[in-house]
Design a protein around this motif. Structure first.
Motif, mmCIF file in Angstrom:
data_model
loop_
_atom_site.group_PDB
_atom_site.id
_atom_site.type_symbol
_atom_site.label_atom_id
_atom_site.label_comp_id
_atom_site.label_asym_id
_atom_site.label_seq_id
_atom_site.Cartn_x
_atom_site.Cartn_y
_atom_site.Cartn_z
ATOM 1 N N MET A 1 11.808 -3.666 0.640
ATOM 2 C CA MET A 1 10.761 -3.590 1.627
ATOM 3 C C MET A 1 9.532 -2.435 0.950
ATOM 4 O O MET A 1 10.144 -1.248 0.650
ATOM 5 N N SER A 2 8.330 -2.922 0.956
ATOM 6 C CA SER A 2 7.145 -1.943 0.435
ATOM 7 C C SER A 2 6.990 -0.728 1.340
ATOM 8 O O SER A 2 7.169 -0.828 2.524
ATOM 9 N N LYS A 3 6.775 0.556 0.748
ATOM 10 C CA LYS A 3 6.345 1.594 1.749
ATOM 11 C C LYS A 3 5.078 1.233 2.274
ATOM 12 O O LYS A 3 3.999 0.998 2.008
ATOM 13 N N LYS A 4 5.115 2.134 3.758
ATOM 14 C CA LYS A 4 3.836 2.119 4.276
ATOM 15 C C LYS A 4 2.924 3.213 3.559
ATOM 16 O O LYS A 4 3.354 4.041 3.110
ATOM 17 N N LEU A 5 1.698 3.138 4.223
ATOM 18 C CA LEU A 5 0.603 4.123 3.358
ATOM 19 C C LEU A 5 0.132 4.783 4.771
ATOM 20 O O LEU A 5 -0.267 4.414 5.441
ATOM 21 N N ILE A 6 0.300 6.458 4.370
ATOM 22 C CA ILE A 6 -0.412 7.107 5.071
ATOM 23 C C ILE A 6 -1.510 7.906 4.304
ATOM 24 O O ILE A 6 -1.580 8.267 3.168
ATOM 25 N N VAL A 7 -2.659 8.015 4.910
ATOM 26 C CA VAL A 7 -3.839 8.710 4.607
ATOM 27 C C VAL A 7 -4.104 10.052 5.077
ATOM 28 O O VAL A 7 -4.394 9.842 6.505
ATOM 29 N N VAL A 8 -4.096 11.147 4.386
ATOM 30 C CA VAL A 8 -4.415 12.279 5.253
ATOM 31 C C VAL A 8 -5.732 12.793 4.975
ATOM 32 O O VAL A 8 -6.031 13.098 3.769
ATOM 33 N N VAL A 9 -6.768 12.788 5.818
ATOM 34 C CA VAL A 9 -8.158 13.248 5.765
ATOM 35 C C VAL A 9 -8.111 14.767 5.832
ATOM 36 O O VAL A 9 -7.673 15.044 7.180
ATOM 37 N N GLY A 10 -8.469 15.812 5.043
ATOM 38 C CA GLY A 10 -8.434 17.237 5.466
ATOM 39 C C GLY A 10 -7.157 17.643 4.956
ATOM 40 O O GLY A 10 -6.254 18.417 5.604
#
Length: 216
Positions: free
Chosen positions: A1-10
């Protein structure tokens, strides 16, 4: 299962990076976004050293064009965003009578407009797959405004309203929106240590029951 993607702005050594670490430890790929490329490279190196897959994209939350370009790059290189965390704000004192229209707009551009613009860049993909999460870093000043931090009080009130109205709009479409309202000064070694606050982002993401956690 591929990893989910988190984007942290700041991204930064406080809440931003600790949220990134918390989700990275739970099998997310991490993209950190902030203005300073050198600092970003250091943050990525730190996360990589902890066996977290992390990347950096430089962008200025005060610039709509910069935010747009960053998310276009992210989508091209890493794919759709499963979780957006908007943590950018101008933390600066100043009483209401010291503000000018220009200075207030500068604050609002980062504190609120950048948050909306970032959200708008990920919402279409999340709605299309009826799955996704957007979390905002709120502040106690939204609940108890302070004259010494007038612009930040206005900004935190704005981002809280943005979070709750987006939550209402997007819930029927399968997208969860929430805010962690941090009612205190972030400081290591205290109740408001960033790693403790980061746990609340995970709780909000995992449970998706309430749309706001007030951390006080």
């Amino acid at each position: 299962m591929s990893k989910k993607l988190i984007v942290v702005v700041g991204a930064g050594p406080g809440i931003g990076n600790h949220v990134a670490k918390k989700f990275g430890d739970n099998n997310f790929r991490v993209v950190l976004v902030s203005r300073n490329q050198d600092a970003l490279n250091q943050y990525v190196e730190e996360l990589n050293s902890q066996n977290i897959e992390a990347y950096a994209v430089a962008a200025d939350a005060a610039s709509t064009e910069s935010v747009d370009a960053a998310f276009e790059q992210i989508k091209k290189e890493f794919g759709p965003v499963d979780l957006l965390v908007y943590n950018a704000a101008i933390v600066q004192g100043g009483r209401p009578t010291s503000l000018t229209p220009e200075s207030l707009l500068t604050h609002y551009q980062v504190d609120v407009v950048g948050a909306l613009r970032s959200a708008l860049k990920v919402i279409p993909d999340q709605v299309a797959k009826k799955s996704g999460t957007i979390l905002f870093t709120g502040g106690g000043l939204a609940l108890h405004p302070a004259a010494d931090y007038a612009a930040l009080s206005l900004g935190k009130a704005g981002i809280r309203t943005l979070a709750l109205t987006l939550a209402e709009e997007l819930k029927p479409q399968g997208v969860f929106v929430g805010t962690v309202t941090v009612a205190g000064g972030v400081k290591k070694g205290t109740h408001f240590a960033p790693e403790l606050i980061a746990e609340k982002y995970w709780d909000l993401y995992e449970k998706q029951e309430e749309h706001e956690i007030v951390y006080s």
